[in-house]
Design a protein around this motif. Structure first.
Motif, PDB file in Angstrom:
ATOM      1  N   PRO A   1      31.384  51.332  51.858  1.00 16.39           N
ATOM      2  CA  PRO A   1      30.660  51.312  50.579  1.00 16.39           C
ATOM      3  C   PRO A   1      31.353  52.112  49.471  1.00 16.39           C
ATOM      4  N   ILE A   2      32.089  53.165  49.846  1.00 17.98           N
ATOM      5  CA  ILE A   2      32.764  53.947  48.814  1.00 17.98           C
ATOM      6  C   ILE A   2      33.819  53.097  48.114  1.00 17.98           C
ATOM      7  N   PHE A   3      34.624  52.378  48.911  1.00 20.64           N
ATOM      8  CA  PHE A   3      35.647  51.512  48.309  1.00 20.64           C
ATOM      9  C   PHE A   3      34.976  50.448  47.443  1.00 20.64           C
ATOM     10  N   HIS A   4      33.890  49.932  47.987  1.00 18.08           N
ATOM     11  CA  HIS A   4      33.130  48.929  47.266  1.00 18.08           C
ATOM     12  C   HIS A   4      32.652  49.496  45.926  1.00 18.08           C
ATOM     13  N   ALA A   5      32.162  50.725  45.953  1.00 22.39           N
ATOM     14  CA  ALA A   5      31.640  51.361  44.738  1.00 22.39           C
ATOM     15  C   ALA A   5      32.753  51.551  43.708  1.00 22.39           C
ATOM     16  N   VAL A   6      33.915  52.033  44.187  1.00 19.37           N
ATOM     17  CA  VAL A   6      35.028  52.255  43.265  1.00 19.37           C
ATOM     18  C   VAL A   6      35.437  50.928  42.623  1.00 19.37           C
ATOM     19  N   ARG A   7      35.489  49.871  43.414  1.00 20.12           N
ATOM     20  CA  ARG A   7      35.854  48.567  42.886  1.00 20.12           C
ATOM     21  C   ARG A   7      34.835  48.113  41.837  1.00 20.12           C
ATOM     22  N   MET A   8      33.560  48.227  42.197  1.00 18.37           N
ATOM     23  CA  MET A   8      32.503  47.793  41.268  1.00 18.37           C
ATOM     24  C   MET A   8      32.572  48.516  39.930  1.00 18.37           C
ATOM     25  N   SER A   9      32.988  49.783  39.977  1.00 19.77           N
ATOM     26  CA  SER A   9      32.936  50.580  38.749  1.00 19.77           C
ATOM     27  C   SER A   9      33.931  50.078  37.702  1.00 19.77           C
ATOM     28  N   PHE A  10      34.888  49.251  38.120  1.00 26.06           N
ATOM     29  CA  PHE A  10      35.868  48.724  37.155  1.00 26.06           C
ATOM     30  C   PHE A  10      35.465  47.350  36.605  1.00 26.06           C
ATOM     31  N   TYR A  11      34.328  46.867  37.057  1.00 22.09           N
ATOM     32  CA  TYR A  11      33.882  45.555  36.601  1.00 22.09           C
ATOM     33  C   TYR A  11      32.560  45.666  35.856  1.00 22.09           C
ATOM     34  N   GLN A  12      32.271  44.645  35.034  1.00 23.30           N
ATOM     35  CA  GLN A  12      30.966  44.616  34.399  1.00 23.30           C
ATOM     36  C   GLN A  12      29.962  44.009  35.359  1.00 23.30           C
ATOM     37  N   TYR A  13      28.922  44.772  35.670  1.00 20.26           N
ATOM     38  CA  TYR A  13      27.858  44.259  36.541  1.00 20.26           C
ATOM     39  C   TYR A  13      26.531  44.480  35.851  1.00 20.26           C
ATOM     40  N   ILE A  14      26.065  43.513  35.090  1.00 17.43           N
ATOM     41  CA  ILE A  14      24.767  43.656  34.443  1.00 17.43           C
ATOM     42  C   ILE A  14      23.849  42.592  35.018  1.00 17.43           C
ATOM     43  N   LEU A  15      22.692  43.013  35.534  1.00 16.45           N
ATOM     44  CA  LEU A  15      21.843  42.083  36.270  1.00 16.45           C
ATOM     45  C   LEU A  15      21.314  40.952  35.396  1.00 16.45           C
ATOM     46  N   THR A  16      21.232  41.192  34.064  1.00 12.86           N
ATOM     47  CA  THR A  16      20.751  40.120  33.195  1.00 12.86           C
ATOM     48  C   THR A  16      21.830  39.085  32.926  1.00 12.86           C
ATOM     49  N   LYS A  17      23.096  39.426  33.311  1.00 14.18           N
ATOM     50  CA  LYS A  17      24.186  38.429  33.195  1.00 14.18           C
ATOM     51  C   LYS A  17      24.807  38.239  34.575  1.00 14.18           C
ATOM     52  N   PRO A  18      24.081  37.553  35.466  1.00 21.06           N
ATOM     53  CA  PRO A  18      24.455  37.535  36.881  1.00 21.06           C
ATOM     54  C   PRO A  18      25.772  36.824  37.182  1.00 21.06           C
ATOM     55  N   ASN A  19      26.226  35.939  36.314  1.00 21.99           N
ATOM     56  CA  ASN A  19      27.421  35.166  36.672  1.00 21.99           C
ATOM     57  C   ASN A  19      28.688  35.614  35.970  1.00 21.99           C
ATOM     58  N   GLN A  20      28.594  36.737  35.248  1.00 22.13           N
ATOM     59  CA  GLN A  20      29.785  37.206  34.558  1.00 22.13           C
ATOM     60  C   GLN A  20      30.148  38.590  35.063  1.00 22.13           C
ATOM     61  N   HIS A  21      31.259  38.697  35.753  1.00 18.53           N
ATOM     62  CA  HIS A  21      31.701  40.022  36.191  1.00 18.53           C
ATOM     63  C   HIS A  21      33.138  40.261  35.764  1.00 18.53           C
ATOM     64  N   PRO A  22      33.417  40.313  34.448  1.00 16.29           N
ATOM     65  CA  PRO A  22      34.808  40.515  34.023  1.00 16.29           C
ATOM     66  C   PRO A  22      35.296  41.920  34.356  1.00 16.29           C
ATOM     67  N   PHE A  23      36.623  42.012  34.556  1.00 15.78           N
ATOM     68  CA  PHE A  23      37.239  43.318  34.775  1.00 15.78           C
ATOM     69  C   PHE A  23      37.214  44.084  33.457  1.00 15.78           C
ATOM     70  N   VAL A  24      36.717  45.304  33.477  1.00 10.71           N
ATOM     71  CA  VAL A  24      36.627  46.041  32.218  1.00 10.71           C
ATOM     72  C   VAL A  24      37.391  47.366  32.267  1.00 10.71           C
ATOM     73  N   GLY A  25      38.147  47.586  33.338  1.00  5.58           N
ATOM     74  CA  GLY A  25      38.923  48.822  33.420  1.00  5.58           C
ATOM     75  C   GLY A  25      38.026  50.043  33.465  1.00  5.58           C
ATOM     76  N   LEU A  26      38.338  51.010  32.614  1.00  6.12           N
ATOM     77  CA  LEU A  26      37.589  52.268  32.647  1.00  6.12           C
ATOM     78  C   LEU A  26      36.390  52.257  31.694  1.00  6.12           C
ATOM     79  N   GLU A  27      36.082  51.084  31.171  1.00  3.03           N
ATOM     80  CA  GLU A  27      35.038  51.014  30.142  1.00  3.03           C
ATOM     81  C   GLU A  27      33.697  51.592  30.598  1.00  3.03           C
ATOM     82  N   ASN A  28      33.316  51.289  31.858  1.00  4.85           N
ATOM     83  CA  ASN A  28      32.044  51.820  32.370  1.00  4.85           C
ATOM     84  C   ASN A  28      32.019  53.336  32.298  1.00  4.85           C
ATOM     85  N   PHE A  29      33.130  53.939  32.745  1.00  4.35           N
ATOM     86  CA  PHE A  29      33.200  55.409  32.742  1.00  4.35           C
ATOM     87  C   PHE A  29      33.132  55.943  31.319  1.00  4.35           C
TER      88      PHE A  29
END
Lengths: 300, 309
Positions: free
Chosen positions: B41-69
């Protein structure tokens, strides 16, 4: 002041302090139990009575049978709307908690003992590494893995099952159980097993027949820790449960109280029912738990 | 030698082999569970943190780099929650250490009430944090709380105090609930430390003319240092990660005054439905606690070397 009076005064002061601490600890627990046998209108008085004038079991009756307490009128207004439906789910949710916690406890005892014995007695390549790997996994804050864990469980199709809860609670409890039992086994002299090994027992037989009976207090403490951790856990349960098929006690209790218009007497009933099992465990196993906790801090 | 034995008695070789793999077999189940559900799960979490994951936009997960941070760190809520978490942690840990040490000394004293104290001390520790949080919320209730009732009845106050509606009082209430729940563990730990101190040391100190506070300062306190450090590390982690109590007691309010960092992470996930932000925050929290643990271990190690060396 002569020394004897001073001694007596000191004792009095310390006893008074101890009494204050006891009231601070037990007071809230007693109040919630008392509130649970008062009618709603009694609890809405200002100020409330600490000693109930009309103690009633109607609130408990509602939780178990669905019969609405008669004491639902305040100043002529019916407060039927204050009845929290969720309260009726308490028995089922506590049953869920109990099943999950018992399973986690059992698995902890089996695999925890097996692993801890190996760490305590045997030499093998990668021993220190694996031990630190187990322990280190507990340093990860649960919130950090909650979402990926949710995603994994969802992919496996295990959302809203006992299995998902049991798996995650095993991750939370096993490292501690293994660490704790390893310390405990280290404190048991090896002579007896050596004799058994010479007599032709295998490692596994030596563990089951010789070491386990001697380690009973440690096993009881480890089992209780695993049970309580699982029984009390909230965050993962919040993520992984979706219906009363798996809602645990803490989830339902939080849900009842989360209703802004909830009945205070029913909240008190929910809390009282939820805190009885761990309180009994803590009182009955007090010595073993205290000894276990002491071991875990003084063996560094 | 082994080979020779094996050729002479083949049965022995199986025994030897099973003896060699037994250690690995015995820890395999635990290792698998931990690797699968704690490390992966840690690797999974690190990977997720570089992508856009917004539940209201379920089909779009673009790579956003460090934007989340960057989004998270530059937000007002982050600064607010870091500040509050810092204040809360310092106050809660200080409070629980003082309370726990005091209770341990009372349990260790030769007084009549030390045994009843030992019997009840574990109770708050055994409860679910959700229940203990609700217990205090109910007691501190501004309209129908028993504490207000009692203060009013004895004439201490003229009107009920809204404990959980005032930012400062709400924080103080959270800290008190923390002390109530965590105090038992700290007290048991200190008691274990106190019981390791041999009576002779106290006697020697008394013969040398020491009394009360001076014995505590020069005999008890130095010997409790190792336990003290363990307690501070453990309680700091617990305080920073406080979540259940906030969930039921204050919900982060009033006006975000109790929005500790793990509450902020939860709100990003469940209220803003932004998993990317939530995971990025969770990773920041993990890093903060990790840095703190390493710092403490450093202190612990230098401490040990000064004692032994």
């Amino acid at each position: 002041m002569n020394p004897k009076t001073k001694q007596r005064f000191n004792n009095l002061l310390l006893n008074a302090l101890a009494l204050l601490v006891i009231i601070f600890i037990v007071g809230p627990l007693i109040w919630v139990a008392v509130a649970s046998i008062q009618g709603e209108s009694e609890l809405l008085r200002k100020p409330q009575r600490i000693i109930p004038r009309n103690p009633t079991l109607a609130n408990y009756n509602y939780v178990f049978t669905g019969e609405i307490p008669t004491d639902t009128e305040v100043k002529g207004q019916t407060i039927r709307s204050r009845i929290s439906q969720e309260a009726r789910l308490i028995p089922a949710s506590l049953k869920n908690s109990f099943i999950v916690a018992t399973a986690v406890m059992g698995i902890n005892l089996i695999f925890g003992t097996l692993g801890a014995y190996t760490f305590s007695r045997l030499r093998f390549r990668g021993k220190i590494l694996t031990f630190n790997f187990f322990l280190g996994s507990r340093l990860i804050p649960v919130i950090a893995v909650a979402i990926p864990y949710y995603v994994i469980i969802q992919t496996m199709g295990l959302l809203d099952t006992y299995t998902s809860l049991i798996l995650v609670y095993l991750v939370l409890t096993l490292p501690f159980t293994i660490w704790f039992l390893t310390l405990y086994f280290n404190g048991i002299p090896e002579d007896f097993e050596d004799a058994a090994l010479i007599d032709g027992c295998s490692r596994f037989q030596a563990l089951v027949r010789v070491v386990l009976p001697m380690a009973l207090p440690g096993l009881v403490a480890a089992a209780a820790f695993a049970f309580m951790t699982s029984y009390n856990e909230f965050l993962f349960a919040r993520f992984l449960t979706q219906s009363i098929a798996t809602y645990t006690g803490p989830i339902i209790i939080a849900a009842i109280a989360g209703n802004p218009d909830a009945s205070y007497s029913l909240i008190s009933v929910a809390m009282t029912l939820g805190l009885i099992p761990p309180l009994i465990l803590a009182l009955v196993l007090r010595r073993w738990l205290t000894e276990g906790l002491s071991t875990s801090v003084t063996f560094h | 030698m082994t080979q020779q034995q094996a050729t002479v008695r083949p049965k022995r070789s199986w025994g030897h082999f099973s003896q060699r793999i037994y250690p690995y077999l015995s820890i395999l189940p635990v290792a698998v569970v931990i690797a699968l559900f704690a490390i992966y799960p840690i690797f999974h979490a690190v990977r997720m943190s570089f992508y856009q994951y917004i539940l209201t936009k379920p089909n779009q997960h673009p790579f956003v780099g460090l934007e989340n941070f960057i989004d998270v760190i530059t937000s007002y809520y982050f600064r607010n929650s870091i500040q509050i978490t810092g204040i809360y942690t310092v106050a809660a840990v200080t409070g629980v250490v003082i309370y726990g040490l005091g209770v341990a000394l009372l349990m260790n004293a030769k007084i009549r009430l030390s045994t009843p104290l030992k019997i009840v001390i574990l109770l708050p520790w055994a409860l679910p944090a959700v229940v203990s949080g609700l217990l205090w919320k109910w007691i501190l209730n501004s309209d129908f709380g028993i504490l207000n009732s009692m203060l009013y009845a004895v004439g201490f106050i003229d009107s009920y105090i809204p404990f959980l509606a005032d930012p400062l009082l709400a924080r103080a209430s959270l800290i008190m609930a923390f002390i109530w729940k965590e105090g038992p563990l700290v007290a048991i730990f200190f008691l274990a430390g106190l019981q390791l101190i041999p009576d002779e040391l106290y006697e020697a100190a008394r013969i040398d003319g020491g009394a009360g506070w001076r014995i505590f300062r020069h005999v008890t306190a130095p010997l409790l240092r190792p336990v003290f450090l363990v307690v501070v590390v453990y309680e700091t982690m617990t305080a920073i990660l406080t979540f259940d109590t906030i969930y039921v007691m204050t919900g982060g309010g009033p006006a975000d005054s109790t929005a500790l960092i793990s509450w902020f992470a939860y709100a990003e996930i469940f209220k803003a439905l932004n998993l990317g932000h939530g995971v990025a925050l969770a990773i920041i929290i993990a890093l903060i606690t990790l840095v703190l643990i390493i710092l403490y271990l450093r202190v612990l190690r230098t401490e040990e070397s000064t004692i032994t060396g």
